[in-house]
Enzyme design. Structure first.
Site, PDB file in Angstrom:
ATOM      1  CB  SER A  32      -0.955  -0.035   1.200  1.00 45.95           C
ATOM      2  OG  SER A  32      -1.955   0.948   1.071  1.00 45.95           O
ATOM      3  CG  ASP A 153      -6.861  -2.184  -3.991  1.00 41.28           C
ATOM      4  OD1 ASP A 153      -7.459  -1.374  -3.249  1.00 41.28           O
ATOM      5  OD2 ASP A 153      -5.649  -2.426  -3.897  1.00 41.28           O
ATOM      6  CG  HIS A 183      -5.740  -2.032  -0.221  1.00 41.47           C
ATOM      7  ND1 HIS A 183      -4.913  -1.591  -1.236  1.00 41.47           N
ATOM      8  CD2 HIS A 183      -5.176  -1.609   0.944  1.00 41.47           C
ATOM      9  CE1 HIS A 183      -3.903  -0.910  -0.712  1.00 41.47           C
ATOM     10  NE2 HIS A 183      -4.036  -0.908   0.606  1.00 41.47           N
TER      11      HIS A 183
END
Length: 219
Positions: A32, A153, A183
């Protein structure tokens, strides 16, 4: 973000170049926003330092529904930093779009230390700057890498991984898109999905580690 990357890189290299580890292959994994920090570490270092890079749902492209307007950022910027701590940016309520497994979502959502307010002005300004910098420098990536993204996501765009794969100069590059996954590929998916992702990452690492060992053993 540049300072975060520099501090992380300094620590990693201190360990990596110490006697117990200096002959081993070296991999970086970023997830991320950590994927953006990892890429900045790479840009700040010697590309030959790394046996490989792994990105899990990296933040290289800000989704349209999270992107702040340039006008708002400009106007806040006129306040010379006063507005940086204001929680005044578009709020996408990300946790429910990041965690697919309902039981894991309950655990993560109940964390009392989890920030639940809207993004702060300074945070979004920095993310806009960093993601644009990364996109502008994809062609500098020459190290082997694996980038993975779930097609569902709702926090970072799968186009982050697709753009990196398409524009990077690396000869050895891999893109994994996981149909219907959210995600958080490693912490938030049902166990059977998580095992698929971790297996793919382990196999990718093992293959590059074997190549590293074979190269080092040659006279």
């Amino acid at each position: 973000m540049d300072k975060v990357a520099a501090a992380s890189l300094s620590f990693f290299l201190h360990v990596r170049r110490s006697d117990p580890y200096k002959h081993l292959p070296a991999f970086l994994l970023g997830e991320s926003m950590g994927g953006a920090a990892t890429m900045l570490m790479y840009f700040q270092s010697d590309p030959d330092e790394w046996t490989g890079l792994i990105f899990s749902a990296p933040l290289f492209v800000i989704p349209e529904n999270m992107k702040p307007s340039k006008l708002r950022l400009f106007l806040y910027g006129l306040l010379f930093g006063v507005a940086d701590t204001w929680a005044a940016m578009p709020d996408n309520k990300m946790v429910g779009k990041a965690i697919k497994d309902p039981e894991k979502l309950k655990i993560i959502a109940s964390n009392p230390r989890r920030y639940t307010g809207p993004p702060r002005v300074g945070t979004m300004r920095e993310l806009v700057r960093v993601t644009q910098h990364i996109q502008d420098n994809f062609s500098r990536v020459t190290a082997p890498f694996l980038t993975a993204h779930g097609t569902a996501d709702g926090v970072t765009c799968p186009s982050s991984s697709e753009l990196l794969y398409g524009k990077a100069a690396s000869v050895d590059k891999s893109l994994k898109l996981y149909d219907g996954m959210y995600h958080s590929l490693i912490q938030g998916e049902p166990d059977e999905n998580m095992e698929i992702v971790l297996r793919d990452m382990r196999e990718w690492i093992d293959e590059r580690a074997r190549k590293y060992a074979s190269h080092k053993s040659k006279p």
